[in-house]
Scaffold this motif. Structure first.
Motif, PDB file in Angstrom:
ATOM      1  N   ILE A 179      29.120  24.434  26.933  1.00  0.00           N
ATOM      2  CA  ILE A 179      27.825  23.771  27.045  1.00  0.00           C
ATOM      3  C   ILE A 179      27.471  23.221  25.670  1.00  0.00           C
ATOM      4  O   ILE A 179      27.748  23.860  24.652  1.00  0.00           O
ATOM      5  N   GLY A 180      26.899  22.032  25.665  1.00  0.00           N
ATOM      6  CA  GLY A 180      26.529  21.425  24.401  1.00  0.00           C
ATOM      7  C   GLY A 180      25.473  20.369  24.614  1.00  0.00           C
ATOM      8  O   GLY A 180      24.901  20.258  25.706  1.00  0.00           O
ATOM      9  N   SER A 181      25.186  19.638  23.579  1.00  0.00           N
ATOM     10  CA  SER A 181      24.242  18.538  23.714  1.00  0.00           C
ATOM     11  C   SER A 181      24.560  17.488  22.666  1.00  0.00           C
ATOM     12  O   SER A 181      25.474  17.659  21.855  1.00  0.00           O
ATOM     13  N   GLN A 186      18.707  21.844  22.462  1.00  0.00           N
ATOM     14  CA  GLN A 186      18.662  21.029  21.239  1.00  0.00           C
ATOM     15  C   GLN A 186      19.339  21.720  20.043  1.00  0.00           C
ATOM     16  O   GLN A 186      19.540  21.095  19.010  1.00  0.00           O
ATOM     17  N   ASP A 187      19.692  23.003  20.188  1.00  0.00           N
ATOM     18  CA  ASP A 187      20.400  23.685  19.096  1.00  0.00           C
ATOM     19  C   ASP A 187      21.763  23.038  18.811  1.00  0.00           C
ATOM     20  O   ASP A 187      22.337  23.239  17.740  1.00  0.00           O
ATOM     21  N   PHE A 188      22.284  22.302  19.780  1.00  0.00           N
ATOM     22  CA  PHE A 188      23.587  21.646  19.597  1.00  0.00           C
ATOM     23  C   PHE A 188      23.449  20.195  19.127  1.00  0.00           C
ATOM     24  O   PHE A 188      24.447  19.523  18.869  1.00  0.00           O
ATOM     25  N   ASN A 224      22.752  28.918  12.858  1.00  0.00           N
ATOM     26  CA  ASN A 224      23.377  28.916  11.531  1.00  0.00           C
ATOM     27  C   ASN A 224      24.873  28.623  11.642  1.00  0.00           C
ATOM     28  O   ASN A 224      25.438  27.857  10.855  1.00  0.00           O
ATOM     29  N   TYR A 225      25.513  29.255  12.617  1.00  0.00           N
ATOM     30  CA  TYR A 225      26.944  29.004  12.822  1.00  0.00           C
ATOM     31  C   TYR A 225      27.190  27.568  13.276  1.00  0.00           C
ATOM     32  O   TYR A 225      28.095  26.888  12.784  1.00  0.00           O
ATOM     33  N   PHE A 226      26.373  27.112  14.239  1.00  0.00           N
ATOM     34  CA  PHE A 226      26.555  25.737  14.730  1.00  0.00           C
ATOM     35  C   PHE A 226      26.457  24.733  13.579  1.00  0.00           C
ATOM     36  O   PHE A 226      27.142  23.708  13.577  1.00  0.00           O
ATOM     37  N   ASN A 252      24.743  18.021  15.729  1.00  0.00           N
ATOM     38  CA  ASN A 252      26.138  17.636  15.490  1.00  0.00           C
ATOM     39  C   ASN A 252      26.946  17.530  16.784  1.00  0.00           C
ATOM     40  O   ASN A 252      28.171  17.558  16.743  1.00  0.00           O
ATOM     41  N   MET A 253      26.250  17.405  17.923  1.00  0.00           N
ATOM     42  CA  MET A 253      26.956  17.300  19.217  1.00  0.00           C
ATOM     43  C   MET A 253      27.892  18.481  19.418  1.00  0.00           C
ATOM     44  O   MET A 253      28.962  18.342  20.010  1.00  0.00           O
ATOM     45  N   SER A 254      27.510  19.640  18.916  1.00  0.00           N
ATOM     46  CA  SER A 254      28.375  20.808  19.034  1.00  0.00           C
ATOM     47  C   SER A 254      28.282  21.418  20.437  1.00  0.00           C
ATOM     48  O   SER A 254      27.519  20.942  21.286  1.00  0.00           O
TER      49      SER A 254
END
Lengths: 363, 363
Positions: free
Chosen positions: A297-299, B288-290, B261-263, B293-295
């Protein structure tokens, strides 16, 4: 002081009164050599505008003029601007500017939409102390890298929602590989989702629309979907085990979903990709929820300049039109538009228009 | 009834007494034409064994013999077996069998580790009603597709932990692109993590080990890491913004982490990939945590047959050795091994050995 020192816009003064738009002036940032001033003709209404003015995404500097799907006419260009001439019909992409002038490693790699030094179109401080203000307004000042000429066969109000909503789905669709032979599921048919369906179809993918009720089925099929799946039905996911290459989740109600059901419909290494950002966290997830198919899962956040140009070219060549509802801009018009977004009652994007009536002829 | 109707193993009778191993007999599944019987020589001790017998992953059928990193000698092969001969030194990969005999679309695409019809090595029902039993035992019966000849220069006890721990990280490392020019972070240096470091180095990537304390730094550098990052230090992540192509999270304490922090240390489109599965859900995440950087975050489940063969070949050619602690198998030995895993006190994998002393010479 009038333009070019200031712009005039419909502004919110408190997140507690997020429908109470008041017409007022705001200071524009200092004009720089690669800046373009746009006299605004129309502006799309994005869910981001709502989440910002109602506090769902946290505090915002007040008063604030939102709007980041801006189309208008270039009325002034800096001496180093090469891609835009005065008189061009242009659109402005979020962000409007960068603190580091495209020098960071992400910008150098055409990942300027992931530049950590981006200055958002509205609510962000410039180095000169002004706060960026959005497109529910008379004028916007933007770095030319984030201004684009609009192909002639795309009407302004149709182009406006492509700038955020359109690009926000176009970018992950292409990065995740939408194209012939791919099965792409679009979850939610709203402003983002309707673009996702049309772009994915245009790119050659087989498109499945997932929606909680059957009410938008006819629209989805008109947009080119192959199948419409009602997720409100029990066990809806069972026939689709290991089916989709990826899912674009355009809803902002993800906190209500049973995510493992959605993950189960992904092929091995498939991705559940979010472009709609709710005010609430995702449902609780275990690491092992992804293990049955190596899913993830990502965004993502909007798209880059090459993707914007490719998207506009695709829309122009395949004559793809946004499905819009036009609302003349005014204090009442802005309130009506954001209320419709809050009530999830737009098919499929509101665009504020008639800017000359509100702000006068500006060029 | 002795073998070939039964096996003898060290079994748990209640998840409440998960260190109380008792030697006993269990029924083997019916022998089929592509089955191989292995007289077991040694067996690695995986965290899965612990999570199964202590109830962390839910109920399990009792009594149960765990263990799925099995090495031994082929003592019987079915008439259709082509890849293994009696007398071969072979290892058994989890799962042991498939209900659909490799006919599903995932199996056809070399994704048999994502076959929804897999029968786990232990605790899963076969069609004949027997429950699969693992490798803390005298014998195991396995479909030849999940049995592999071990290269001669890899000792049995060194090979055993590669079968689950080794493959579990080798598969995502290669699928996510570990190789020259890539920066790979390995989070946690345990059974899984130590393989991840050694494989990623062997594949040509630049490897960063992330660990909560500096205690394993010397080991990590010996395994080939370029840098050791202590995540217990405040702001550890700040110097590494947009640095890693992906992170392999081999810990099962992810619920304690500040994931954003890891992302933030991931490059655009980077992935936080989990191979360690804790008993608790991931920390709360927002879509939105991703977005910066589109992680993404995901996980995987062991690897496929081609990946197993490639991994063994890599280990053989580059002379890569598992870091193991050998414990002679017995009721006490099994208890000691799973307790060490529970206490996170293994450098870096326990292997149960001396099976002839416990079960007699079997071939």
């Amino acid at each position: 002081m009038p333009y070019p020192e200031t712009g005039t816009g419909f502004m919110i003064h408190s997140q507690k009164e997020w429908t109470n738009f008041k017409k007022g002036e705001f200071k524009l940032k200092q004009f720089e050599d690669r800046d373009v001033d746009i006299a605004i003709e129309c502006c799309g209404v994005c869910a981001s505008d709502l989440h910002t003015i109602n506090g769902g995404w946290g505090d915002a500097p007040m008063p604030l003029c939102v709007g980041h799907e801006v189309v208008g006419k270039a009325v002034k260009v800096g001496k180093d601007v090469k891609t835009i001439k005065v008189g061009d019909r242009v659109e402005q992409q979020q962000p409007s500017n960068l603190k580091t002038n495209l020098t960071c490693s992400n910008c150098a790699a055409d990942q300027e939409n992931y530049c950590p030094n981006a200055i958002d179109t509205y609510g962000a401080p410039y180095s000169d102390g002004t706060i960026s203000q959005g497109g529910y307004s008379s004028h916007i000042r933007v770095h030319e890298y984030f201004a684009f000429k609009i192909p002639e066969n795309i009407p302004s109000a149709v182009a406006a929602p492509m700038l955020c909503a359109g690009l926000t789905v176009y970018s992950p669709l292409t990065r995740l590989g939408a194209g012939p032979g791919k099965k792409v599921a679009i979850l939610g048919l709203g402003g983002l989702g309707h673009f996702a369906v049309m772009w994915a179809v245009a790119l050659g993918a087989e498109v499945y629309v997932l929606s909680h009720s059957p009410s938008k089925k006819e629209d989805a099929m008109k947009m080119g979907a192959k199948e419409f799946i009602v997720t409100g039905e029990e066990n809806w996911f069972k026939p689709y085990a290991f089916t989709f290459d990826f899912i674009i989740n355009s809803t902002d109600a993800t906190h209500k979903f049973n995510l493992p059901n959605y993950f189960s419909t992904l092929k091995v290494m498939g991705r559940f990709h979010n472009v709609g950002f709710g005010d609430q966290p995702l449902p609780s997830i275990k690491a092992q929820d992804f293990a049955a198919n190596m899913s993830s899962i990502g965004s993502s956040h909007i798209g880059n300049r090459p993707e914007m140009l490719a998207m506009l070219d695709l829309a122009s060549k395949q004559d793809i039109k946004s499905w819009i509802e036009e609302i003349p801009i005014s204090e009442e018009g802005c309130a009506k538009a954001v209320t419709k977004v809050a009530e999830n009652n737009v098919r499929y994007r509101c665009v504020l228009t008639n800017f000359d009536a509100a702000f006068g002829q500006r060029s």
